[in-house]
Structure formats: structure tokens, C-alpha cells
Scaffold this active site. Sequence first.
Site, mmCIF file in Angstrom:
data_model
loop_
_atom_site.group_PDB
_atom_site.id
_atom_site.type_symbol
_atom_site.label_atom_id
_atom_site.label_comp_id
_atom_site.label_asym_id
_atom_site.label_seq_id
_atom_site.Cartn_x
_atom_site.Cartn_y
_atom_site.Cartn_z
ATOM 1 N N ASN A 9 0.862 -1.189 0.000
ATOM 2 C CA ASN A 9 0.000 0.000 0.000
ATOM 3 C C ASN A 9 0.900 1.242 0.000
ATOM 4 O OD1 ASN A 9 -1.861 2.011 0.465
ATOM 5 N ND2 ASN A 9 -2.282 1.437 2.599
ATOM 6 N N LYS A 11 0.064 4.234 -0.316
ATOM 7 C CA LYS A 11 -0.589 5.462 0.169
ATOM 8 C C LYS A 11 -0.327 6.591 -0.843
ATOM 9 C CE LYS A 11 -0.164 3.536 4.703
ATOM 10 N NZ LYS A 11 -0.171 3.710 6.139
ATOM 11 N N HIS A 90 -9.738 1.487 5.143
ATOM 12 C CA HIS A 90 -8.441 1.770 5.757
ATOM 13 C C HIS A 90 -8.624 2.847 6.829
ATOM 14 C CE1 HIS A 90 -4.343 3.008 6.412
ATOM 15 N NE2 HIS A 90 -3.975 1.867 5.864
ATOM 16 N N GLU A 92 -6.912 5.279 7.734
ATOM 17 C CA GLU A 92 -6.626 6.663 7.325
ATOM 18 C C GLU A 92 -7.837 7.266 6.620
ATOM 19 O OE1 GLU A 92 -2.895 5.927 5.336
ATOM 20 O OE2 GLU A 92 -2.002 5.448 7.277
ATOM 21 N N GLU A 160 -5.460 -4.246 11.083
ATOM 22 C CA GLU A 160 -4.411 -3.236 11.214
ATOM 23 C C GLU A 160 -4.661 -2.396 12.468
ATOM 24 O OE1 GLU A 160 -2.434 -2.158 7.264
ATOM 25 O OE2 GLU A 160 -4.293 -1.047 7.331
ATOM 26 N N GLY A 166 2.400 2.836 10.583
ATOM 27 C CA GLY A 166 3.347 3.922 10.329
ATOM 28 C C GLY A 166 4.140 4.352 11.554
ATOM 29 N N SER A 205 3.323 -1.611 10.429
ATOM 30 C CA SER A 205 4.771 -1.672 10.603
ATOM 31 C C SER A 205 5.374 -3.046 10.268
ATOM 32 C CB SER A 205 5.159 -1.235 12.023
ATOM 33 O OG SER A 205 4.784 0.118 12.233
HETATM 34 P P1 PGA Z 1 2.703 0.713 7.632
HETATM 35 O O1 PGA Z 1 1.238 0.932 7.012
HETATM 36 O O2 PGA Z 1 3.223 -0.592 7.102
HETATM 37 O O3 PGA Z 1 3.485 1.894 7.157
HETATM 38 O O4 PGA Z 1 2.530 0.682 9.124
HETATM 39 C C1 PGA Z 1 0.340 -0.138 6.867
HETATM 40 C C2 PGA Z 1 -0.958 0.325 6.270
HETATM 41 O O5 PGA Z 1 -1.426 1.409 6.632
HETATM 42 O O6 PGA Z 1 -1.564 -0.365 5.434
#
Ligand code: PGA
Length: 244
Positions: A9, A11, A90, A92, A160, A166, A205
Amino acid sequence: MTKRLVIANWKMNGSLSLLADVDAAYRAEATVDVVVLPPAIYAKELVDRARGRYQVGIQNVSQHYAGAHTGEISASMAAEVGVSTALVGHSERRIDNDEDDAVIAAKCQQLILAGLMPVICVGETLAEREAGQAEARVQLQVNAQLECLRAATDIAIAYEPIWAIGTGKSASVDEAVVMHQSIRRVLQDIVPETAEEVRILYGGSVNGSNAQSLFSRREIQGVLVGGASLDTEQFAAIIRAARG
Ligand code: PGA
């Protein structure tokens, strides 16, 4: 054994030059499906480059079929250019765009209508985990997608934890497994016939170093990778870890 699913992903990151790097580095494996989710504007270019060696998805889709929805992309448009999957829910987008479970369910239905695989993202906040409400929160989010889970033959759920996204602070393998088992129990309860076909992924992460321990547990059938997916060497290492 269930085929594992490794998803990148990006983003709102990446560029045309990253498309070229990815294309040189990634291949699906006999036991691993590999999916790259670039920003939607790059999706068609990546589909053309991939030529089926890995899959391409998008990070979001409209909850509407078509019409006056400026700036949106429909599931059927994504399917038309060769995209095979999309994220819904997601965290976000739940936070930045106020997407609630009803909107997420509508997006999920659009994907199924267009023949795309939905990847439904769920996860609790740190406050919910500290209050002992993590499982209940995630169960509610899964239950809210009942119609979608009933309608789909090919669907995945990505657990998640929001506090792990992140932050460099992944959930422990045991924490992830406990939640995956809990999600599986919900599926067995609400869609008993297809419960075992749904792949449950971990995200938050994930990187080249912790992927192997995550994949050491059969409950973890894939990973959704953000930051580390922008580094082709690390993402290739995650694909190798998934291969087992
Ligand atoms: P990350 O993001 O691996 O940077 O923690 C995962 C995600 O949001 O899908």
C-alpha cells in the site's frame, strides 16, 4: 495450504520511477499472491507493466456506481483497466474522510458488483486496546460487513491496529494471532460456509525483519505493507518470507 497474500500500500507516495523499480523486483510465487496498490493515477501504467506477473489494486473506490461524484473512481472503471482489488475501510480513510461502516459496506458492494476482490481493513485505536476493548471493536467492524461477506467469494480482511500503522511499533505476533483467531470466530459465526476461504492479513509496521515471524503462524495468511513497500528490497524480502 491457503495461498498467502502480500499487499503493498503506497498510500500517497511513489512516482513513475518507482513503478519501474517495482516492475523489476516483484513476482507472484506459486504460494504467494502479490498485489501492488499505487495511487490510482498510476494503476493502469502498472497493470500494463505487470502483464499478470503480479496484481495491481487501488487504495479506495467510490461507494457509488456512476454519476455526478467529482473526483471519484468507480469499481467498474478500476476493473476495466485491469485492477483486481481495492482496499475499503483503511483507518486513514475512516479518520481523514469520515468513512463509517455504512460507507465502507457500500464500497465493498461496488467492488463485488465489478468482480474485484475487497480487502476490508479493521483495527482498534490505542485507547481501545488499553481499555480492553480491542476485540469487541474489531468484531463490530467485521460484523458491519456481513452483507459483503455473504456476497463475496474472494475477499480478505486486514487487521491493522491503528497504533501500529506507520509507527514502527508492530503488534507482537501473539497479539496479531489472538485477533486473527477472534476474526475467524466471527466469520465462522456469520458466514459459516465461506469462513475458511477469507484470508486474514496483518498490517502495521510490517517490514523485511518481522515478516518471517508473522508468517511462522498459520493464522496470518498475508500482510498489508505501507512504509516498507516503498523500498523494493524490503518488500521483496517480505515476499520471500511469505513463500516460507
Ligand atoms: P505501515 O502501514 O506498514 O506503514 O505501518 C500499513 C498500512 O497502513 O496499510
